[in-house]
Scaffold this motif. Structure first.
Motif, short mmCIF file in Angstrom:
data_model
loop_
_atom_site.label_atom_id
_atom_site.label_comp_id
_atom_site.label_asym_id
_atom_site.label_seq_id
_atom_site.Cartn_x
_atom_site.Cartn_y
_atom_site.Cartn_z
N TYR A 73 50.65 34.75 44.50
CA TYR A 73 49.53 35.49 43.92
C TYR A 73 49.98 36.88 43.50
O TYR A 73 49.80 37.85 44.23
CB TYR A 73 48.39 35.59 44.93
N PRO A 74 50.59 36.99 42.32
CA PRO A 74 50.91 38.33 41.80
C PRO A 74 49.63 39.08 41.46
O PRO A 74 48.55 38.48 41.33
CB PRO A 74 51.74 38.04 40.55
N LEU A 75 49.76 40.38 41.31
CA LEU A 75 48.63 41.22 40.92
C LEU A 75 48.97 41.88 39.59
O LEU A 75 50.00 42.54 39.45
CB LEU A 75 48.36 42.29 41.97
N LEU A 76 48.09 41.70 38.59
CA LEU A 76 48.27 42.30 37.27
C LEU A 76 47.03 43.11 36.93
O LEU A 76 45.91 42.59 36.98
CB LEU A 76 48.49 41.22 36.21
N ILE A 77 47.24 44.38 36.57
CA ILE A 77 46.16 45.22 36.07
C ILE A 77 46.57 45.69 34.68
O ILE A 77 47.56 46.40 34.53
CB ILE A 77 45.91 46.44 36.99
N GLU A 78 45.82 45.27 33.67
CA GLU A 78 46.22 45.57 32.30
C GLU A 78 45.75 46.95 31.85
O GLU A 78 45.13 47.71 32.61
CB GLU A 78 45.72 44.47 31.36
N GLU A 79 46.03 47.27 30.59
CA GLU A 79 45.93 48.62 30.05
C GLU A 79 44.52 49.23 30.16
O GLU A 79 43.52 48.57 29.99
CB GLU A 79 46.34 48.65 28.57
N HIS A 80 44.52 50.54 30.42
CA HIS A 80 43.32 51.37 30.31
C HIS A 80 42.16 50.84 31.17
O HIS A 80 41.01 50.81 30.74
CB HIS A 80 42.90 51.51 28.84
N THR A 81 42.51 50.44 32.37
CA THR A 81 41.52 50.00 33.34
C THR A 81 41.33 51.09 34.38
O THR A 81 42.26 51.83 34.70
CB THR A 81 41.98 48.68 33.99
N LEU A 82 40.13 51.18 34.93
CA LEU A 82 39.88 52.14 36.01
C LEU A 82 39.49 51.38 37.27
O LEU A 82 38.58 50.54 37.25
CB LEU A 82 38.76 53.11 35.63
N ILE A 83 40.19 51.69 38.36
CA ILE A 83 39.91 51.11 39.67
C ILE A 83 39.35 52.22 40.55
O ILE A 83 40.05 53.18 40.86
CB ILE A 83 41.18 50.51 40.31
N GLY A 84 38.08 52.10 40.93
CA GLY A 84 37.39 53.17 41.63
C GLY A 84 37.78 53.32 43.09
O GLY A 84 38.46 52.46 43.68
N PRO A 85 37.35 54.42 43.72
CA PRO A 85 37.71 54.73 45.11
C PRO A 85 37.35 53.58 46.06
O PRO A 85 36.31 52.93 45.91
CB PRO A 85 36.88 55.98 45.42
N TYR A 86 38.24 53.34 47.02
CA TYR A 86 38.04 52.35 48.09
C TYR A 86 37.94 50.91 47.60
O TYR A 86 37.52 50.03 48.35
CB TYR A 86 36.81 52.71 48.94
N GLU A 115 37.27 44.11 29.41
CA GLU A 115 36.05 44.92 29.26
C GLU A 115 34.93 44.53 30.23
O GLU A 115 33.76 44.79 29.99
CB GLU A 115 35.54 44.86 27.81
N SER A 116 35.30 43.91 31.34
CA SER A 116 34.31 43.57 32.35
C SER A 116 34.06 44.76 33.27
O SER A 116 34.88 45.67 33.39
CB SER A 116 34.76 42.36 33.17
N ILE A 117 32.91 44.71 33.95
CA ILE A 117 32.51 45.78 34.86
C ILE A 117 32.11 45.16 36.19
O ILE A 117 31.28 44.24 36.24
CB ILE A 117 31.33 46.59 34.30
N ILE A 118 32.71 45.66 37.27
CA ILE A 118 32.28 45.30 38.62
C ILE A 118 31.68 46.56 39.22
O ILE A 118 32.38 47.55 39.46
CB ILE A 118 33.44 44.77 39.47
N ALA A 131 34.41 35.74 32.46
CA ALA A 131 34.63 35.82 31.02
C ALA A 131 34.69 37.28 30.60
O ALA A 131 34.23 38.17 31.32
CB ALA A 131 33.50 35.10 30.30
N PRO A 132 35.28 37.56 29.42
CA PRO A 132 35.29 38.95 28.93
C PRO A 132 33.88 39.54 28.90
O PRO A 132 32.90 38.84 28.64
CB PRO A 132 35.87 38.81 27.51
N ARG A 133 33.82 40.84 29.19
CA ARG A 133 32.58 41.62 29.13
C ARG A 133 31.50 41.13 30.10
O ARG A 133 30.31 41.25 29.84
CB ARG A 133 32.06 41.69 27.70
N THR A 134 31.96 40.57 31.24
CA THR A 134 31.02 40.19 32.30
C THR A 134 30.70 41.41 33.17
O THR A 134 31.56 42.26 33.40
CB THR A 134 31.62 39.09 33.19
N ARG A 135 29.47 41.49 33.65
CA ARG A 135 29.06 42.57 34.55
C ARG A 135 28.64 41.95 35.89
O ARG A 135 27.76 41.08 35.93
CB ARG A 135 27.90 43.36 33.96
N VAL A 136 29.26 42.43 36.97
CA VAL A 136 28.84 42.06 38.32
C VAL A 136 28.03 43.23 38.86
O VAL A 136 28.57 44.31 39.10
CB VAL A 136 30.04 41.76 39.23
#
Length: 214
Positions: A73-86, A115-118, A131-136
């Motif tokens: 299980y590699p981890l990939l975070i692609e361009e211009h993404t923001l990962i918030g605190p904690y 372009e998804s949002i959690i 899917a792209p542009r999904t909001r949780v």
């Protein structure tokens, strides 16, 4: 802190900024203009981590990969993404231009489309595909493919979905055992893997002006 794990060293672009108390261990690639804030912990265990250009990793984020003899299980975070605190991410794929708010959690095998949002304290469970542009939404959990979204007041339904994932079988390969024995066997495997950190070496303590080049 810059740590070599199982003879694999982080590779961090000279234009990235990494806080002095962040920990980066093992096969981790950090591309151009990535920002890694204070208290972040990034640990590659038997599978690589790749953080692509322009991504922001905020305070006290935990990023991990995991792998074994039969599954990785590699981890990939692609361009211009923001990962918030904690936030907590392990063994997943985050496509470009996503926003993961404070306390977001994404687990092994999950795929977050571009372009998804959690939102705050949102959870994406094992092997779930967004899917792209999904909001949780805030405090919701997402499972499956096609994805199902559960609000915090539907805990019983979401628990059944998560139990059906059989994560002990998937992650630790402990089939053909009772539920209790599976947990014990998985714990022993995980302890063995974690104790391999005893032999790792600190390469150097570093600040934003002394980060290694490619």
């Amino acid at each position: 802190m810059h740590i070599e794990h199982q003879k694999r060293k982080p590779i961090i672009h000279s234009s990235a900024w990494v806080a002095s108390n962040a920990v980066i261990s093992g096969e981790v690639i950090v591309e151009e203009e990535v920002y890694i804030s204070y208290g972040a912990v990034i640990i590659a265990e038997r599978a690589p981590i790749h953080i692509k250009k322009g991504t922001i990793i905020m305070d006290n984020v935990v990023l991990k990969s995991s792998g074994g003899k039969t599954i990785s299980y590699p981890l990939l975070i692609e361009e211009h993404t923001l990962i918030g605190p904690y936030a907590y991410l392990i063994g997943c794929t985050i496509k470009k231009e996503c926003f993961l708010a404070a306390g977001a959690k994404v687990y092994n095998g999950a795929y977050i489309g571009e372009e998804s949002i959690i939102e705050i304290n949102g959870t994406v469970h094992d092997d779930t595909k967004l899917a792209p542009r999904t909001r949780v939404p805030v405090q919701h959990s997402a499972t499956g493919e096609p994805v199902k979204l559960y609000p915090p007041d539907s805990r019983d339904k979401s628990i059944k979905e998560v139990e059906a994932l059989n994560f002990l079988d998937t992650l630790f390969q402990v089939k053909d055992k009772s539920k209790d024995l599976k947990y014990v066997a998985a714990l022993e495997k995980y302890r063995h893997m974690l104790f391999q950190h005893k032999s790792e070496g600190i390469i150097k303590n570093f600040d934003s002006k002394s980060i290694g080049k490619w």
